[in-house]
Design a protein around this motif. Structure first.
Motif, PDB file in Angstrom:
ATOM      1  N   VAL A 110       0.849  -1.189   0.000  1.00  0.00           N
ATOM      2  CA  VAL A 110       0.000   0.000   0.000  1.00  0.00           C
ATOM      3  C   VAL A 110       0.883   1.237   0.000  1.00  0.00           C
ATOM      4  CG1 VAL A 110      -1.760   1.302   1.265  1.00  0.00           C
ATOM      5  CG2 VAL A 110      -1.829  -1.208   1.248  1.00  0.00           C
ATOM      6  N   ALA A 111       0.600   2.178  -0.888  1.00  0.00           N
ATOM      7  CA  ALA A 111       1.315   3.458  -0.918  1.00  0.00           C
ATOM      8  C   ALA A 111       0.334   4.531  -1.343  1.00  0.00           C
ATOM      9  CB  ALA A 111       2.503   3.391  -1.867  1.00  0.00           C
ATOM     10  N   LEU A 112      -0.201   5.245  -0.383  1.00  0.00           N
ATOM     11  CA  LEU A 112      -1.190   6.277  -0.681  1.00  0.00           C
ATOM     12  C   LEU A 112      -0.557   7.657  -0.614  1.00  0.00           C
ATOM     13  CD1 LEU A 112      -4.346   4.951   1.207  1.00  0.00           C
ATOM     14  CD2 LEU A 112      -3.467   4.377  -1.056  1.00  0.00           C
ATOM     15  N   HIS A 113      -0.806   8.437  -1.628  1.00  0.00           N
ATOM     16  CA  HIS A 113      -0.305   9.801  -1.751  1.00  0.00           C
ATOM     17  C   HIS A 113       1.216   9.856  -1.782  1.00  0.00           C
ATOM     18  CE1 HIS A 113      -4.120  12.148  -1.275  1.00  0.00           C
ATOM     19  NE2 HIS A 113      -4.493  10.907  -1.038  1.00  0.00           N
ATOM     20  N   ALA A 114       1.819   8.868  -2.457  1.00  0.00           N
ATOM     21  CA  ALA A 114       3.254   8.917  -2.714  1.00  0.00           C
ATOM     22  C   ALA A 114       3.503   9.934  -3.825  1.00  0.00           C
ATOM     23  CB  ALA A 114       3.763   7.538  -3.122  1.00  0.00           C
TER      24      ALA A 114
ATOM     25  N   PRO B 233      -1.827   7.832  -6.384  1.00  0.00           N
ATOM     26  CA  PRO B 233      -0.744   8.702  -6.854  1.00  0.00           C
ATOM     27  C   PRO B 233      -0.977  10.173  -6.537  1.00  0.00           C
ATOM     28  CG  PRO B 233      -1.495   7.190  -8.571  1.00  0.00           C
ATOM     29  CD  PRO B 233      -2.510   7.149  -7.477  1.00  0.00           C
ATOM     30  N   CYS B 234       0.139  10.898  -6.416  1.00  0.00           N
ATOM     31  CA  CYS B 234       0.058  12.330  -6.140  1.00  0.00           C
ATOM     32  C   CYS B 234       1.197  13.033  -6.880  1.00  0.00           C
ATOM     33  CB  CYS B 234       0.158  12.561  -4.627  1.00  0.00           C
ATOM     34  SG  CYS B 234      -0.007  14.276  -4.124  1.00  0.00           S
ATOM     35  N   CYS B 235       0.976  14.279  -7.234  1.00  0.00           N
ATOM     36  CA  CYS B 235       2.027  15.132  -7.816  1.00  0.00           C
ATOM     37  C   CYS B 235       2.666  14.509  -9.050  1.00  0.00           C
ATOM     38  CB  CYS B 235       3.102  15.453  -6.782  1.00  0.00           C
ATOM     39  SG  CYS B 235       2.464  16.158  -5.249  1.00  0.00           S
ATOM     40  N   HIS B 236       1.943  14.480 -10.154  1.00  0.00           N
ATOM     41  CA  HIS B 236       2.424  13.865 -11.394  1.00  0.00           C
ATOM     42  C   HIS B 236       3.338  14.855 -12.132  1.00  0.00           C
ATOM     43  CE1 HIS B 236      -1.254  11.821 -10.232  1.00  0.00           C
ATOM     44  NE2 HIS B 236      -0.964  10.819 -11.032  1.00  0.00           N
ATOM     45  N   LYS B 237       4.629  14.765 -11.874  1.00  0.00           N
ATOM     46  CA  LYS B 237       5.562  15.750 -12.437  1.00  0.00           C
ATOM     47  C   LYS B 237       6.408  15.210 -13.582  1.00  0.00           C
ATOM     48  CE  LYS B 237       6.080  18.047  -7.932  1.00  0.00           C
ATOM     49  NZ  LYS B 237       7.051  18.410  -6.862  1.00  0.00           N
ATOM     50  N   GLU B 238       6.674  13.918 -13.609  1.00  0.00           N
ATOM     51  CA  GLU B 238       7.675  13.378 -14.537  1.00  0.00           C
ATOM     52  C   GLU B 238       7.278  13.497 -15.997  1.00  0.00           C
ATOM     53  OE1 GLU B 238      10.097   9.190 -15.334  1.00  0.00           O
ATOM     54  OE2 GLU B 238       7.982   9.181 -14.758  1.00  0.00           O
ATOM     55  N   ILE B 239       6.040  13.165 -16.326  1.00  0.00           N
ATOM     56  CA  ILE B 239       5.611  13.090 -17.723  1.00  0.00           C
ATOM     57  C   ILE B 239       5.330  14.470 -18.314  1.00  0.00           C
ATOM     58  CG2 ILE B 239       3.709  12.310 -19.225  1.00  0.00           C
ATOM     59  CD1 ILE B 239       5.659  10.118 -18.490  1.00  0.00           C
ATOM     60  N   ARG B 240       4.816  15.378 -17.521  1.00  0.00           N
ATOM     61  CA  ARG B 240       4.326  16.666 -18.047  1.00  0.00           C
ATOM     62  C   ARG B 240       5.338  17.407 -18.921  1.00  0.00           C
ATOM     63  NH1 ARG B 240       0.710  21.162 -14.864  1.00  0.00           N
ATOM     64  NH2 ARG B 240       0.849  22.819 -16.411  1.00  0.00           N
ATOM     65  N   PRO B 241       6.601  17.611 -18.482  1.00  0.00           N
ATOM     66  CA  PRO B 241       7.523  18.358 -19.349  1.00  0.00           C
ATOM     67  C   PRO B 241       7.940  17.600 -20.604  1.00  0.00           C
ATOM     68  CG  PRO B 241       8.659  17.545 -17.402  1.00  0.00           C
ATOM     69  CD  PRO B 241       7.205  17.289 -17.186  1.00  0.00           C
ATOM     70  N   GLN B 242       7.682  16.294 -20.658  1.00  0.00           N
ATOM     71  CA  GLN B 242       8.058  15.500 -21.836  1.00  0.00           C
ATOM     72  C   GLN B 242       7.007  15.547 -22.944  1.00  0.00           C
ATOM     73  OE1 GLN B 242       9.743  11.505 -21.149  1.00  0.00           O
ATOM     74  NE2 GLN B 242       9.578  11.902 -18.942  1.00  0.00           N
ATOM     75  N   ILE B 243       5.772  15.850 -22.565  1.00  0.00           N
ATOM     76  CA  ILE B 243       4.677  15.755 -23.526  1.00  0.00           C
ATOM     77  C   ILE B 243       4.853  16.762 -24.667  1.00  0.00           C
ATOM     78  CG2 ILE B 243       2.201  16.215 -23.838  1.00  0.00           C
ATOM     79  CD1 ILE B 243       1.654  14.874 -21.234  1.00  0.00           C
ATOM     80  N   LYS B 244       4.792  16.243 -25.878  1.00  0.00           N
ATOM     81  CA  LYS B 244       4.780  17.088 -27.069  1.00  0.00           C
ATOM     82  C   LYS B 244       3.354  17.113 -27.598  1.00  0.00           C
ATOM     83  CE  LYS B 244       9.574  16.112 -28.360  1.00  0.00           C
ATOM     84  NZ  LYS B 244      10.485  15.558 -29.408  1.00  0.00           N
ATOM     85  N   LEU B 245       2.840  18.288 -27.798  1.00  0.00           N
ATOM     86  CA  LEU B 245       1.439  18.422 -28.152  1.00  0.00           C
ATOM     87  C   LEU B 245       1.184  18.062 -29.606  1.00  0.00           C
ATOM     88  CD1 LEU B 245       0.680  21.843 -26.414  1.00  0.00           C
ATOM     89  CD2 LEU B 245       0.508  19.553 -25.473  1.00  0.00           C
ATOM     90  N   PRO B 246       0.387  17.037 -29.873  1.00  0.00           N
ATOM     91  CA  PRO B 246      -0.058  16.794 -31.259  1.00  0.00           C
ATOM     92  C   PRO B 246      -0.830  18.012 -31.751  1.00  0.00           C
ATOM     93  CG  PRO B 246      -0.546  14.923 -29.819  1.00  0.00           C
ATOM     94  CD  PRO B 246      -0.136  16.054 -28.925  1.00  0.00           C
ATOM     95  N   ASP B 247      -0.692  18.329 -33.013  1.00  0.00           N
ATOM     96  CA  ASP B 247      -1.293  19.549 -33.552  1.00  0.00           C
ATOM     97  C   ASP B 247      -2.786  19.646 -33.251  1.00  0.00           C
ATOM     98  OD1 ASP B 247       1.151  20.312 -34.517  1.00  0.00           O
ATOM     99  OD2 ASP B 247       0.796  19.526 -36.550  1.00  0.00           O
ATOM    100  N   VAL B 248      -3.494  18.542 -33.391  1.00  0.00           N
ATOM    101  CA  VAL B 248      -4.941  18.579 -33.214  1.00  0.00           C
ATOM    102  C   VAL B 248      -5.326  18.859 -31.762  1.00  0.00           C
ATOM    103  CG1 VAL B 248      -5.215  16.104 -32.747  1.00  0.00           C
ATOM    104  CG2 VAL B 248      -7.094  17.383 -33.800  1.00  0.00           C
ATOM    105  N   MET B 249      -4.419  18.543 -30.802  1.00  0.00           N
ATOM    106  CA  MET B 249      -4.729  18.734 -29.389  1.00  0.00           C
ATOM    107  C   MET B 249      -4.153  20.018 -28.817  1.00  0.00           C
ATOM    108  SD  MET B 249      -4.105  14.815 -28.075  1.00  0.00           S
ATOM    109  CE  MET B 249      -4.748  15.140 -26.431  1.00  0.00           C
ATOM    110  N   ALA B 250      -3.325  20.701 -29.581  1.00  0.00           N
ATOM    111  CA  ALA B 250      -2.654  21.899 -29.083  1.00  0.00           C
ATOM    112  C   ALA B 250      -3.616  22.957 -28.548  1.00  0.00           C
ATOM    113  CB  ALA B 250      -1.768  22.492 -30.176  1.00  0.00           C
ATOM    114  N   PRO B 251      -4.750  23.237 -29.219  1.00  0.00           N
ATOM    115  CA  PRO B 251      -5.657  24.266 -28.683  1.00  0.00           C
ATOM    116  C   PRO B 251      -6.242  23.910 -27.313  1.00  0.00           C
ATOM    117  CG  PRO B 251      -6.133  23.826 -30.997  1.00  0.00           C
ATOM    118  CD  PRO B 251      -5.198  22.748 -30.545  1.00  0.00           C
ATOM    119  N   MET B 252      -6.343  22.622 -27.020  1.00  0.00           N
ATOM    120  CA  MET B 252      -6.885  22.207 -25.722  1.00  0.00           C
ATOM    121  C   MET B 252      -5.811  22.210 -24.644  1.00  0.00           C
ATOM    122  SD  MET B 252      -9.447  19.039 -26.639  1.00  0.00           S
ATOM    123  CE  MET B 252      -8.112  17.988 -27.219  1.00  0.00           C
TER     124      MET B 252
END
Length: 374
Positions: free
Chosen positions: A242-246, A270-289
Motif C-alpha cells: 500500500v502506498a497512498l499519496h506517494a 498517486p500524487c504530484c504527477h511531475k515526470e511526464i508533463r515536461p516530456q509531452i509534445k502536443l499533437p497539432d490537433v490537441m494543441a488548442p486544448m
C-alpha cells in the motif's frame, strides 16, 4: 405514527443559527428492540446522527418546525405529504396517495454497511472515537475514509485468494499517523483472523515513534513501524503493498517494489504527477486544448496513471483505476488497485499499447518502466 407506516421525514429550507446545516432526515430505527427516531443532521461537509425515543423526538420536532425549518416532506406507506411555509407565514400543504406496500426497515444498521467496527480500541487510541466508542464529529471524514479503504481492500482480498494464506505480510508506505495501517491490522488479524504481519514505513521519525507507542499501549502483536521511504526499503516477501499519496515517482518505486516482491495486492493513490508533463509534445490537433496549463496537467496525470496501469497489466496483474475518497481532503483521490493474476497471459499486446502511447505523446522515459527493465 407507527414505525411501520413512516418511511422518512425530511426537513429543509433551514433558517436557524447554524450556517452549514442543510437539512434534517428523520427515520425510524429499532435499537435493542425499542423504537427510536434517527435524526441525521446533514451539514455541508459532514453528517451527524442522533437517536431519540419517540417522546423526545416529537418534542424536538415541535421546536424545529416551523421555528427553524420552513419545508418538510413526509413519506409514509399511505401518502406523501409536502409542507412549505412562505415568508409571510402562509402554510401550503400538498398530499398525494402512496402505493408503497412494504413496511419501513427499522434495522439499526440499514443506512450503510460498515466494514470497521466502531467499538474497536484502535479508533479510540487514534482519536476517531471517544472513550464510549462514539464517533468524534471532527473525525467524520476520516471515519468514512477508513471504511471505504477497508471495503476496497476486502474486495481485493477475496479476488486474490489471500483468505487461504497461512501467513502474510502487509506493508504501508508513507503510513503517517497510521489510521489505515491500524485499520488493516484490525481487518486482517481481528476480522479475518489471519496471521498477518503489518509494517508501516514512514519518513518522519516522530510519527514512527508515536505509532509504535500506540501499538504498545494497545498491546497489539505483529504491527511495527519503521523509519524510511519506499525508494530505500528492502522488500521482504510482501503480500499486500500500500502506498497512498506517494509523490511523483515515489508511486513508481512502490509499484516496482510490489511487482518485484510478488505482492498479490498493490494499492496506490498517486500524487504530484511531475515526470511526464515536461516530456509531452502536443499533437497539432490537441494543441488548442492542452495549451491551457490545467488541461495539460490533467492530461499528464491521465497518461502517467494509464501507463502505470498498463505496466501492471503487462507484469501479471488485473488493474482498476477509480476515484477514491481523499485521505488528505484533496482532489488527488485516484486509486490504482492491482490484483495478481493466477495464470500468466501473453503481454505483447499491452506492451504495444504502452509503446504507442509513448510515441503519440513524445515520451522518452517513464520511471516505472525503467525500474522494471533494470
Amino acid at each position: 405514527m407507527s414505525a411501520n407506516t413512516l418511511h422518512r421525514l425530511v426537513l429543509s429550507k433551514y433558517q436557524g443559527p447554524e450556517p452549514d446545516l442543510q437539512r434534517l432526515v428523520i427515520s425510524p430505527v429499532d435499537i435493542k428492540s425499542e423504537l427510536h427516531w434517527r435524526f441525521v443532521w446533514q451539514y455541508q461537509t459532514n453528517h451527524q446522527t442522533h437517536n431519540y425515543l419517540p417522546t423526545e423526538a416529537v418534542k424536538l420536532l415541535v421546536e424545529l418546525l416551523p421555528g427553524q425549518f420552513k419545508a418538510a416532506q413526509l413519506s409514509t406507506t399511505a401518502s406523501d405529504v409536502q409542507l412549505s411555509i412562505s415568508k409571510k407565514a402562509k402554510v401550503l400543504l400538498n398530499i398525494k396517495k402512496s402505493f408503497r406496500t412494504l413496511q419501513a426497515d427499522t434495522s439499526h444498521n440499514r443506512q450503510k454497511q460498515r466494514f470497521v467496527e466502531q467499538s474497536r480500541p484502535f479508533l479510540t487510541a487514534l482519536g476517531v472515537t471517544d472513550q464510549r466508542g462514539h464517533l468524534i464529529p471532527a473525525m467524520t471524514n476520516k471515519w468514512k475514509q477508513i471504511n471505504k479503504f477497508i471495503e476496497i481492500l476486502q474486495g481485493a482480498v477475496k479476488d486474490s485468494g489471500l483468505l487461504e494464506a497461512k501467513q502474510l505480510h502487509v506493508a504501508d508506505f508513507g503510513s503517517g499517523k497510521a489510521y489505515l495501517t491500524f485499520a488493516m491490522h484490525d481487518f486482517f488479524c481481528h476480522t479475518l483472523g489471519l496471521a498477518a504481519k503489518i509494517t508501516g514505513v514512514e519518513l518522519r521519525q516522530n510519527l514512527v515513534d508515536l505509532c509504535n507507542s500506540t501499538a504498545a499501549e494497545l498491546k497489539l502483536a505483529n504491527i511495527h513501524f519503521e523509519q524510511g521511504d519506499v525508494k530505500h526499503f528492502k522488500a521482504r516477501g510482501i503480500n499486500v503493498m500500500v502506498a497512498l499519496h506517494a509523490c511523483d515517482v515515489a508511486t513508481d518505486y512502490a509499484i516496482n517494489m510490489g511487482i518485484r516482491t510478488g505482492a498479490e495486492i498493490i494499492m496506490c493513490s498517486p500524487c504530484c504527477h511531475k515526470e511526464i508533463r515536461p516530456q509531452i509534445k502536443l499533437p497539432d490537433v490537441m494543441a488548442p486544448m492542452l495549451v491551457h496549463g490545467i488541461h495539460l496537467g490533467q492530461e499528464a496525470e491521465m497518461v502517467t496513471d494509464s501507463l502505470r496501469a498498463l505496466l501492471l497489466e503487462a507484469h501479471g496483474y488485473h488493474t482498476k483505476v477509480f476515484e477514491f475518497i481523499s485521505l488528505e481532503h484533496t482532489s488527488k483521490n485516484k486509486m490504482i488497485l492491482a490484483t495478481k493474476r493466477k495464470n500468466n497471459v501473453d503481454n505483447s499486446a499491452v506492451l504495444q499499447q504502452i509503446a504507442a502511447i509513448k510515441q503519440f505523446y513524445g515520451i522518452k522515459q517513464q520511471c516505472l518502466e525503467q525500474l522494471l527493465l533494470a
